[in-house]
Design a protein around this motif. Structure first.
Motif, mmCIF file in Angstrom:
data_model
loop_
_atom_site.group_PDB
_atom_site.id
_atom_site.type_symbol
_atom_site.label_atom_id
_atom_site.label_comp_id
_atom_site.label_asym_id
_atom_site.label_seq_id
_atom_site.Cartn_x
_atom_site.Cartn_y
_atom_site.Cartn_z
ATOM 1 N N GLN A 104 0.831 -1.203 0.000
ATOM 2 C CA GLN A 104 0.000 0.000 0.000
ATOM 3 C C GLN A 104 0.865 1.253 0.000
ATOM 4 O O GLN A 104 0.569 2.228 -0.677
ATOM 5 N N ASP A 105 1.977 1.195 0.784
ATOM 6 C CA ASP A 105 2.884 2.362 0.769
ATOM 7 C C ASP A 105 3.515 2.571 -0.605
ATOM 8 O O ASP A 105 3.701 3.709 -1.069
ATOM 9 N N GLU A 108 1.210 4.358 -2.979
ATOM 10 C CA GLU A 108 1.078 5.789 -2.682
ATOM 11 C C GLU A 108 2.372 6.539 -3.003
ATOM 12 O O GLU A 108 2.350 7.733 -3.326
ATOM 13 N N ARG A 112 3.536 9.829 -5.782
ATOM 14 C CA ARG A 112 4.010 10.975 -5.010
ATOM 15 C C ARG A 112 5.409 11.396 -5.477
ATOM 16 O O ARG A 112 5.719 12.576 -5.598
#
Length: 568
Positions: A104-105, A108, A112
Motif C-alpha cells: 500500500q505504501d 502511494e 508521489r
C-alpha cells in the motif's frame, strides 16, 4: 431567378480571367526586367527561408522531444527506484499483513515521487495466494494503451527501462502526445511486476507549435522585407536602364536630339555619359551623311538636267547622221550607227538617273488608273517580240487570272515588265521565257521566268543594287543602264507591293512582281509562286515572231500546261 442566372455568368467571367493569368504572367516575364528579377529573388528567398525554417523546426522538435524524453526517463527511474528501495529495506518475511501494508505504501509513493499521475502495475509472475499483492492502475492508464512490444521489452530486460510514444486520451475526448516508460519492480514474497508510468507531452507540443508558428511568421515577414528591399534597390538600378531603353528607342525612331540625364559619378553616370557621347557622334554622322546625300542627289539631278540640253542637240545631230549614213563610206556609216546607238543609251541613262534622284528625294507620285494586268502584260510582250526573236527566245504567256482591272500606275508597271522581260531575253540563252499572270482576293502578280544562266544565292541578293552585275566580264548586248532593276523595285514598293527573285545556277531565274488590289493592303501570299514548281522543256532556238493572237492560242491550247482553268 435573376440571382440564380447571374451566378454562372460570374463564374464564367472568373474562369476566363483565371485562364488569362498565365499569358499575362508570361508577357510580364518576357517584357519586364523588374518582374523577372523580383520573381527570381522572391522564389529563391522563399525557398531558402522554407528550407531554413523547416530545418530549424525539425531540429527544435527533435531537441525538445529528446530533452523531454530524458526528463521523463529520469523521473520514472527515480519513482521506481524509490519504490524498490522501500521494498528492499522492509522486513516482511512470513508477515502477510506487513507485506500488504508495504504494498500500500508503494502504491502511494510512486505517484508521489513521480510527476505523472498515470501509473499501471501488472504482475509478471502470479503472486502467492494470500499475499494481498496484485496489480493496479492509477489515472486511467490501461493495458490497452501499451503495445505488446513494449511489454515484451520490459519483461525481457529486467535491469533496463523501455519506452514508447503513445496518444493519451484526454478528459474532453481528445488525445495528446505522450510517452510511456516501463521497467520491472521486484516485490519480496510476491515476485516481479511491470511498472508503467505515462507522461503527458501536451505542454511540449504547444511549445513546439509556438516555435514553429513563430518561425513561419518570421519567414513570411522576412520575405516581405526582402521583397520591399529588392523593389527599392531594383527600382534605383533599373530606372536608369528603363530611361536608357526609352531614350534608345526615341533615338532609333529619329529623335537625334534626345539625351540621358547624368547624375553623380557612378557606373550609371558613366553609362549615361557614354550613351550621350555615342548619340552625339551618331547625330553628327547622320547629319553629315544627310548633307552628303542631299549634295549627291542635287548633283545627280543638276547634272542630269544640265546634260539634257546638249544631249538633245547631240541626238538631233546623231539622228541626222544616222539617216544619211548610207551616203557615207563603210567606216563613217558604222561610226554614225554607233553614235546614234550610244546617244540613245546615254539618253536612257540620264532618264534613269533622273528617276533615281526623284526616288531618293521622295518626290515620286503615282498616277493610278484601273488597269488589267493581264492585258498590260500582253501589250508589253507584243512590244518585246522583235527583241526576243533577235535573241532566239520564245515568249510564252500563262494568264489564269489578272484580267479584272486594279488601280495601278500603268506607265510604271509597264516599265517594270519591260525591264524584267528584257533581262530574261538578255540572259535566257535563247530558251523559252514564260510570263505568268494571276490574281487572288488580295493581290495581282506577274512572274517572268527564264531558263538561262541563273545566279547563285549571293548574286541574287544583290541583283537590285545599282550598277551591279553578276558577271562584270559579260557585256550587255541589249543596252541596259544597270539601274533598271533598282527602279523596278522602287516602282513595286511605291505601289505597296513587292518584287522578289528566285534563281539557281544553270536552271534559270524567276522574278515575281506582286501588287495589292487596294493600295497599301498587301495581305496573304502572292498569286504567283516565286520558286517554280515545274520546268518548261527546251524548244528550238529559232522561232517565228509570235503575234498576240498566237499567244492567246498558245495559252488556251492543250499542248502547254496552264495550271488552273479559271480565267475570269
Amino acid at each position: 431567378m435573376a440571382a440564380t442566372s447571374a451566378t454562372p455568368t460570374t463564374t464564367v467571367a472568373l474562369w476566363r480571367d483565371w485562364r488569362g493569368w498565365p499569358e499575362t504572367i508570361a508577357n510580364l516575364w518576357r517584357r519586364s526586367l523588374r518582374f523577372r528579377i523580383i520573381s527570381i529573388t522572391l522564389l529563391l528567398t522563399s525557398f531558402s527561408i522554407f528550407v531554413t525554417s523547416l530545418t530549424m523546426a525539425l531540429v527544435i522538435q527533435n531537441n525538445l522531444f529528446e530533452s523531454r524524453r530524458d526528463e521523463v526517463l529520469s523521473d520514472a527511474r527515480s519513482a521506481v527506484g524509490a519504490a524498490q528501495r522501500t521494498l528492499d529495506s522492509a522486513e516482511v518475511a512470513d508477515d502477510r499483513s506487513a507485506l500488504r501494508a508495504l504494498w500500500q505504501d508503494v502504491q502511494e509513493s510512486i505517484p508521489r515521487v513521480s510527476s505523472s499521475s498515470l501509473i499501471a502495475v501488472f504482475p509478471i509472475d502470479v503472486p502467492p495466494v494470500g499475499t494481498g499483492v496484485r496489480g493496479f492502475t492509477i489515472g486511467g492508464l490501461s493495458a490497452d494503451l501499451l503495445s505488446s512490444g513494449l511489454r515484451e521489452r520490459v519483461v525481457s530486460l529486467p535491469n533496463r527501462q523501455a519506452w514508447q510514444s503513445v496518444e493519451l486520451p484526454m478528459p474532453d475526448g481528445s488525445t495528446a502526445p505522450g510517452i510511456v516508460v516501463g521497467q520491472q519492480l521486484i516485490v519480496p514474497e510476491a515476485g516481479t511486476f511491470e511498472v508503467y508510468i505515462a507522461y503527458d507531452l501536451a505542454d511540449s507540443q504547444q511549445t513546439l507549435q509556438f516555435v514553429q508558428s513563430t518561425l513561419w511568421a518570421a519567414g513570411l515577414i522576412l520575405i516581405a522585407i526582402i521583397a520591399g528591399i529588392s523593389w527599392i534597390v531594383l527600382r534605383t538600378v533599373s530606372k536608369p536602364i528603363v530611361e536608357a531603353a526609352e531614350t534608345s528607342a526615341r533615338l532609333a525612331s529619329g529623335d537625334l536630339e534626345v539625351r540621358l540625364p547624368v547624375h553623380g559619378e557612378d557606373e550609371l553616370a558613366t553609362l549615361a555619359r557614354s550613351f550621350n557621347a555615342m548619340a552625339d557622334s551618331i547625330e553628327s554622322q547622320i547629319k553629315e551623311l544627310g548633307e552628303l546625300s542631299l549634295v549627291q542627289q542635287r548633283f545627280v539631278s543638276d547634272v542630269s538636267h544640265e546634260l539634257r540640253t546638249p544631249l538633245t542637240t547631240i541626238r538631233l545631230a546623231a539622228d541626222m547622221l544616222n539617216d544619211q549614213r548610207d551616203q557615207f563610206d563603210p567606216t563613217m556609216n558604222r561610226t554614225a550607227e554607233l553614235l546614234h546607238t550610244q546617244v540613245q543609251r546615254f539618253e536612257t541613262l540620264l532618264a534613269d538617273l533622273l528617276e533615281i534622284s526623284r526616288y531618293d528625294a521622295g518626290s515620286v507620285q503615282l498616277e493610278l488608273e484601273a488597269t488589267s494586268l493581264a492585258t498590260l502584260a500582253e501589250d508589253v510582250i507584243e512590244q518585246m517580240l522583235p527583241l526576243a526573236e533577235g535573241r532566239g527566245s520564245e515568249l510564252r504567256l500563262v494568264a489564269p487570272g489578272g484580267y479584272t482591272p486594279v488601280d495601278i500606275d500603268p506607265r510604271r508597271v509597264r516599265r517594270v515588265l519591260r525591264n524584267l522581260i528584257g533581262n530574261a531575253i538578255e540572259h535566257g540563252e535563247g530558251r523559252p521565257i514564260v510570263v505568268t499572270v494571276d490574281s487572288n482576293q488580295h493581290a495581282v502578280a506577274v512572274g517572268v521566268r527564264d531558263f538561262g544562266l541563273g545566279m547563285d544565292p549571293d548574286d541574287a541578293e544583290r541583283v537590285f543594287d545599282r550598277f551591279w552585275r553578276a558577271d562584270p566580264s559579260r557585256q550587255r548586248t541589249i543596252g541596259g543602264t544597270g539601274l533598271g532593276l533598282s527602279i523596278a523595285l522602287g516602282d513595286a514598293r511605291l505601289h505597296g507591293g513587292t518584287l522578289a527573285v528566285w534563281s539557281e545556277l544553270a536552271v534559270g531565274t524567276n522574278f515575281v512582281l506582286t501588287l495589292p488590289r487596294q493600295p497599301g493592303d498587301l495581305g496573304g501570299p502572292s498569286p504567283v509562286s516565286l520558286e517554280p514548281e515545274d520546268v518548261v522543256p527546251d524548244v528550238t532556238a529559232a522561232t517565228e515572231p509570235i503575234q498576240l493572237t498566237e499567244l492567246r492560242e498558245l495559252y488556251f491550247s492543250d499542248s502547254f500546261p496552264t495550271g488552273e482553268e479559271d480565267r475570269s
